[in-house]
Design a protein around this motif. Structure first.
Motif, short mmCIF file in Angstrom:
data_model
loop_
_atom_site.label_atom_id
_atom_site.label_comp_id
_atom_site.label_asym_id
_atom_site.label_seq_id
_atom_site.Cartn_x
_atom_site.Cartn_y
_atom_site.Cartn_z
N PRO A 38 120.48 100.41 -20.86
CA PRO A 38 119.78 101.09 -19.75
C PRO A 38 118.29 100.80 -19.76
O PRO A 38 117.71 100.47 -20.80
CB PRO A 38 120.07 102.58 -20.03
N ARG A 39 117.67 100.95 -18.60
CA ARG A 39 116.26 100.60 -18.46
C ARG A 39 115.34 101.51 -19.27
O ARG A 39 114.31 101.10 -19.76
CB ARG A 39 115.85 100.68 -16.98
N LYS A 40 115.71 102.77 -19.41
CA LYS A 40 114.84 103.74 -20.06
C LYS A 40 115.53 104.36 -21.26
O LYS A 40 116.75 104.29 -21.40
CB LYS A 40 114.43 104.84 -19.07
N GLU A 41 114.73 104.97 -22.11
CA GLU A 41 115.28 105.69 -23.25
C GLU A 41 115.67 107.11 -22.82
O GLU A 41 115.14 107.63 -21.81
CB GLU A 41 114.25 105.75 -24.38
N PRO A 42 116.57 107.76 -23.57
CA PRO A 42 117.02 109.11 -23.18
C PRO A 42 115.89 110.12 -23.04
O PRO A 42 116.02 111.08 -22.27
CB PRO A 42 117.97 109.49 -24.32
N LYS A 43 114.76 109.91 -23.75
CA LYS A 43 113.69 110.91 -23.68
C LYS A 43 113.08 111.01 -22.29
O LYS A 43 112.37 111.98 -21.98
CB LYS A 43 112.60 110.61 -24.71
N SER A 44 113.34 110.02 -21.43
CA SER A 44 112.78 110.06 -20.07
C SER A 44 113.30 111.26 -19.28
O SER A 44 112.63 111.72 -18.36
CB SER A 44 113.10 108.76 -19.33
N ILE A 45 114.49 111.77 -19.64
CA ILE A 45 115.03 112.92 -18.89
C ILE A 45 114.30 114.21 -19.23
O ILE A 45 114.46 115.21 -18.53
CB ILE A 45 116.54 113.09 -19.15
N LEU A 46 113.50 114.19 -20.30
CA LEU A 46 112.79 115.40 -20.70
C LEU A 46 111.46 115.57 -19.99
O LEU A 46 110.92 116.67 -19.92
CB LEU A 46 112.54 115.38 -22.21
N LEU A 47 110.92 114.47 -19.47
CA LEU A 47 109.58 114.50 -18.91
C LEU A 47 109.60 115.00 -17.47
O LEU A 47 110.54 114.70 -16.72
CB LEU A 47 108.95 113.10 -18.97
N PRO A 48 108.58 115.76 -17.07
CA PRO A 48 108.53 116.24 -15.68
C PRO A 48 108.52 115.06 -14.72
O PRO A 48 107.80 114.09 -14.92
CB PRO A 48 107.20 117.01 -15.63
N SER A 49 109.36 115.14 -13.69
CA SER A 49 109.46 114.04 -12.73
C SER A 49 108.47 114.25 -11.61
O SER A 49 108.23 115.38 -11.17
CB SER A 49 110.88 113.96 -12.17
N GLN A 50 107.87 113.14 -11.15
CA GLN A 50 106.94 113.19 -10.03
C GLN A 50 107.69 112.75 -8.78
O GLN A 50 107.99 111.58 -8.60
CB GLN A 50 105.74 112.25 -10.28
N LYS A 51 108.04 113.70 -7.92
CA LYS A 51 108.80 113.39 -6.72
C LYS A 51 107.89 113.42 -5.50
O LYS A 51 106.96 114.22 -5.41
CB LYS A 51 109.94 114.40 -6.53
N TRP A 52 108.20 112.49 -4.56
CA TRP A 52 107.41 112.47 -3.33
C TRP A 52 107.81 113.65 -2.46
O TRP A 52 108.93 114.09 -2.44
CB TRP A 52 107.59 111.15 -2.60
N SER A 53 106.83 114.14 -1.73
CA SER A 53 107.07 115.29 -0.86
C SER A 53 107.38 114.82 0.56
O SER A 53 106.76 113.89 1.07
CB SER A 53 105.82 116.20 -0.85
N SER A 54 108.33 115.49 1.18
CA SER A 54 108.69 115.16 2.56
C SER A 54 107.77 115.83 3.56
O SER A 54 107.86 115.58 4.76
CB SER A 54 110.15 115.56 2.83
N GLU A 55 106.89 116.71 3.10
CA GLU A 55 106.00 117.41 3.99
C GLU A 55 104.78 116.55 4.27
O GLU A 55 104.27 115.85 3.40
CB GLU A 55 105.57 118.75 3.37
N GLY A 56 104.27 116.63 5.49
CA GLY A 56 103.11 115.84 5.85
C GLY A 56 103.50 114.42 6.18
O GLY A 56 104.62 113.97 5.95
N PRO A 109 99.55 116.82 -17.46
CA PRO A 109 99.48 115.76 -18.49
C PRO A 109 99.54 116.32 -19.91
O PRO A 109 100.11 115.69 -20.81
CB PRO A 109 98.13 115.10 -18.21
N GLU A 110 98.97 117.51 -20.12
CA GLU A 110 98.99 118.11 -21.45
C GLU A 110 100.41 118.47 -21.87
O GLU A 110 100.81 118.26 -23.03
CB GLU A 110 98.11 119.36 -21.50
N SER A 111 101.20 119.01 -20.94
CA SER A 111 102.58 119.37 -21.27
C SER A 111 103.41 118.14 -21.59
O SER A 111 104.25 118.16 -22.49
CB SER A 111 103.21 120.16 -20.11
N THR A 112 103.16 117.05 -20.88
CA THR A 112 103.87 115.80 -21.17
C THR A 112 103.53 115.29 -22.56
O THR A 112 104.41 114.84 -23.30
CB THR A 112 103.52 114.73 -20.11
N SER A 113 102.24 115.37 -22.93
CA SER A 113 101.83 114.94 -24.28
C SER A 113 102.49 115.78 -25.35
O SER A 113 102.91 115.25 -26.39
CB SER A 113 100.30 115.02 -24.40
N CYS A 114 102.59 117.09 -25.11
CA CYS A 114 103.24 117.97 -26.09
C CYS A 114 104.72 117.62 -26.24
O CYS A 114 105.26 117.63 -27.35
CB CYS A 114 103.07 119.43 -25.67
#
Length: 786
Positions: free
Chosen positions: A611-629, A239-244
């Motif tokens: 478009p639904r989002k602004e271009p800055k959305s490509i800079l933020l870390p993406s939260q992807k679901w894991s296929s494990e488990g 979260p800190e890196s996203t805020s920065c």
């Protein structure tokens, strides 16, 4: 003397002002002994002068008569403390901000007293003093107009030779404190918006033009810092890196909005300086170069993602026709045009793409599906593996995105075809931004292959209506004729400017592009269809591609081939295979609800004007679901992702053949038809089931129910529906009439649509029995499923 200062007097009176000025004139030195009196006297004088300006003009007449401004300057010279200069700057700021009379402002700005205070050597190591000084300068700039600005400049032969307010302010343009930088920007904008020709020539002269190049250079440093933050966040997301990153984005956009505000002042020379500096110091050597190149053993470039975001921001915020069209024209240049080959190497990009992996990226499996573009009805059938998509690779090869001499435009589309998820998003946002940039000429969009067909037809129709033969000819022609002289000449002028003014190796004319606008549109459509056939791209990114596809979708069957339609249909069929697996997963009861919700969201996204989002959305870390488990949360995320892809591909089928998207998903499942027909099989009338009614139990499931302990009864369970109503029945078999029974218990089936829609029939029976367990005190012994 100091004790007499506190004698009772009318505070807001001319007598009080006269007393204070007399006392100030007697002060010969300011030290620790008398500094409190001097500070209080300066503050009170400012109060009285402001009061008099609004209530009694004799106050300011006395202020002028006694030349109190001269006393202020004298007090500053003899002061030996920091607190007195602080109060003097605050006093001047209060007076200037609150004086309403033009006569009073003219007097304050005259006699060089203001310029003396501006140029005085304050000790700016004191941060509070610097803050008051900047506020003082900003207060002055707030009163500037074509009359007052002449009082603050020195001229010779009608040319400005000195302007202390401006030159002293820009010294702090890059101060570490954001409030200082903001105040300086506001001051410069106030100067530019005055519109004084001689001042405009002065601020754009060679001696001061470095300010604009320094702005761009400093902005470049912020770009490097943002790229470092993005790199760090990709390695250690938090979260800190996203805020920065968001803080860095805010700083970047503030800079660009300042550039835009400066250009909007309407000073041609300033607009030219900013445009040229942005292109020569930022866009060409840094942003375009970073898309595919990197300097050997150097840190002079940034990541492609950061570069695409910055290009989008520049086009979206700095709205100038020259800047937008030159950036667009430069996309036809090869990367080597921006960096000497001896200093370059490939940066995360293989110029000779192997498109054989595109076919492998499509979903593989032995289970195919039958799909109808008019409904979401899914009937599972066993198809051989030979029915998999067989031509996606051919489509990618037709794109001609291979070889060592790709132009930047082709490079972006190659990212869409075979790049990573983040590269696809960045390229799509870049093209979407170009599409929405109103400053771009339509011929430029047409040359890029992203001119919406509705705009193309509108332009040709207008040309035909006014009698231009070429417009009528092209409007009713199915072929792709080259651009006519009027359109091509505009493009040629920008190509020539790139070649002559910026020394770039690029096409000299439209004829050198080697492709007609129609061929460029084919290339774009091929890339987007290839994207929709990929399985290694997130649903969010696919939705972004769907929006762009919807904007560009031609209304001419000759331009959107059957080959494209077949690929979209095949990708939809493969997607249903994954959806069928989810029916047997952890969240089957939520599938129809999720499909309905995502259908509405996808339809809204596709039909949106942006478009639904602004271009800055490509800079933020993406939260992807894991296929494990196999946790329920992971399964839910996976199901949600699959549904989003399924809905998008279904909607793509509908509007790619010219259909309109319904507000609700057209769901007609095979199970629904089966259960509805069961009501007829049982022989029920239109009023629905009632206890004691004789029914056909040929489709019922035998089970044992205990209404009392130790007393089990053999009954038959049946779930039926008629229209939107559903019931769960328990029937007792008639001993003398085979396959017939009498209804003993009837219960309405809540949530009929969501349960009967996609849940397998045996699961419906089993779960419905659980709901029957507390009917009339009955206790479930267990279903007997045949």
């Amino acid at each position: 003397m100091w004790f007499s200062f506190w004698r009772p007097r009318n505070r807001f009176s001319l007598e009080e002002l006269r007393y204070l000025t007399d006392q100030l004139q007697k002060v010969q030195i300011v030290n620790e002994v008398n500094k409190d009196f001097v500070i209080e006297a300066l503050r009170s004088v400012a109060e009285l002068v402001t009061y008099g300006d609004q209530h009694d003009p004799t106050f300011f007449e006395f202020f002028m008569e006694k030349q109190v401004m001269g006393d202020f300057v004298r007090i500053l010279k003899i002061s030996r403390t920091v607190s007195v200069p602080l109060q003097l700057l605050q006093t001047m700021s209060i007076m200037i901000q609150n004086l309403k009379s033009e006569h009073a402002i003219y007097y304050i700005f005259s006699n060089e007293h203001i310029n003396y205070l501006i140029m005085y050597s304050f000790d700016f190591r004191n941060e509070e003093l610097l803050s008051y000084y900047i506020s003082f300068l900003r207060a002055i700039s707030g009163k500037l107009n074509k009359s007052t600005i002449s009082l603050l400049v020195k001229t010779q032969n009608d040319e400005v030779t000195s302007f202390p307010l401006y030159t002293e302010a820009i010294r702090f343009a890059f101060h570490e404190e954001s409030m200082v930088r903001t105040a300086v920007r506001a001051l410069t904008l106030n100067v530019y918006h005055v519109g004084d020709e001689s001042v405009n020539r002065y601020v754009t002269s060679a001696a001061l033009a470095d300010y604009f190049s320094s702005l761009v250079t400093n902005f470049q440093n912020h770009c490097f810092r943002l790229d470092e933050l993005i790199s760090e966040a990709s390695r250690n997301p938090s979260p800190e890196s996203t805020s920065c990153i968001l803080a860095g984005v805010d700083e970047i956009e503030d800079y660009l909005y300042y550039f835009s505000d400066v250009i909007s002042a309407g000073i041609p020379d300033i607009g030219r300086l900013i445009t040229e500096n942005i292109l020569q110091l930022l866009v060409f050597p840094l942003l375009f170069s970073s898309l595919s190149m990197d300097l050997v053993k150097s840190e002079k470039l940034i990541g492609a993602t950061t570069s695409l975001y910055l290009l989008c921001c520049i086009l979206r915020i700095v709205k100038t026709k020259d800047l937008a069209n030159i950036i667009a024209a430069a996309l036809f240049c090869q990367p080597e045009a921006f960096i000497p080959i001896s200093e370059a190497k490939l940066n995360g990009y293989t110029s000779s793409h192997d498109f054989s992996n595109v076919n492998q990226q499509l979903e593989e499996g032995s289970c195919g599906t039958k799909a109808d573009t008019g409904s979401l009805r899914v009937t599972v059938s066993n198809l051989s593996s030979s029915s998999q998509i067989h031509s996606a690779e051919d489509l990618a090869l037709q794109n001609n995105y291979s070889g060592p001499h790709l132009a930047l435009r082709e490079l972006l589309w190659s990212y869409v075809v075979s790049g990573s998820d983040i590269q696809v998003s960045g390229s799509l946002y870049m093209m979407a931004t170009l599409l929405q940039t109103k400053e771009l000429d339509e011929p430029m969009l047409d040359a890029l292959g992203i001119l919406p067909q509705r705009k193309q037809h509108k332009k040709l129709l207008l040309q035909a209506l006014v009698g231009e033969g070429s417009g009528e000819e092209r409007l009713f022609s199915s072929g792709g004729s080259p651009m006519k002289d009027g359109s091509s000449s505009e493009l040629d002028s920008y190509f020539q400017k790139l070649k002559d003014q910026y020394r770039l190796s690029c096409p000299c004319s439209c004829s050198e592009l080697g492709m007609s606008p129609r061929a460029q549109r084919f290339q774009v459509l091929d890339a987007l269809v290839s994207l929709f056939c990929r399985s290694d791209v997130s649903a969010e990114t696919l939705w972004d591609g769907g929006w762009l596809f919807r904007q560009l979708l031609p209304y001419n069957e000759l331009e959107f081939s059957n080959h494209h339609l077949d690929l979209i249909k095949d990708s939809y069929k493969n997607c249903t295979n994954a959806l069928v697996k989810e029916i047997r997963g952890i969240w089957p009861d939520l599938l129809l609800t999720v499909i309905g919700d995502e259908w509405k969201k996808c339809k809204k996204a596709m039909e949106s004007s942006s478009p639904r989002k602004e271009p800055k959305s490509i800079l933020l870390p993406s939260q992807k679901w894991s296929s494990e488990g196999e946790s329920s949360f992971t399964a839910g995320e996976r199901m949600h992702e699959i549904v989003k892809v399924f809905v998008l591909r279904h909607q793509l089928q509908i509007f790619s053949i010219g259909g309109s998207l319904p507000d609700q998903p057209p769901i007609h499942s095979a199970v629904d038809f089966c259960v509805s027909s069961r009501a007829k099989t049982t022989g029920l009338d239109l009023l629905g089931p009632k206890p004691g009614t004789e029914i056909n139990i040929v489709d019922a499931v035998a089970c044992k129910i205990a209404f009392e302990r130790g007393k089990e009864r053999h009954l038959f369970f049946l779930a039926i529906s008629r229209g939107t109503s559903g019931w769960v029945l328990l029937a007792e078999e008639l001993p003398l009439k085979q396959n017939y029974g009498v209804i003993r218990v009837v219960a309405p089936l809540a949530g009929t649509n969501s349960i009967l829609g996609l849940t397998p029939w045996k699961r419906i029976q089993s779960r419905s029995i659980l709901h029957m367990s507390d009917m009339k005190g009955g206790r479930l012994v267990g279903p007997v499923i045949k």
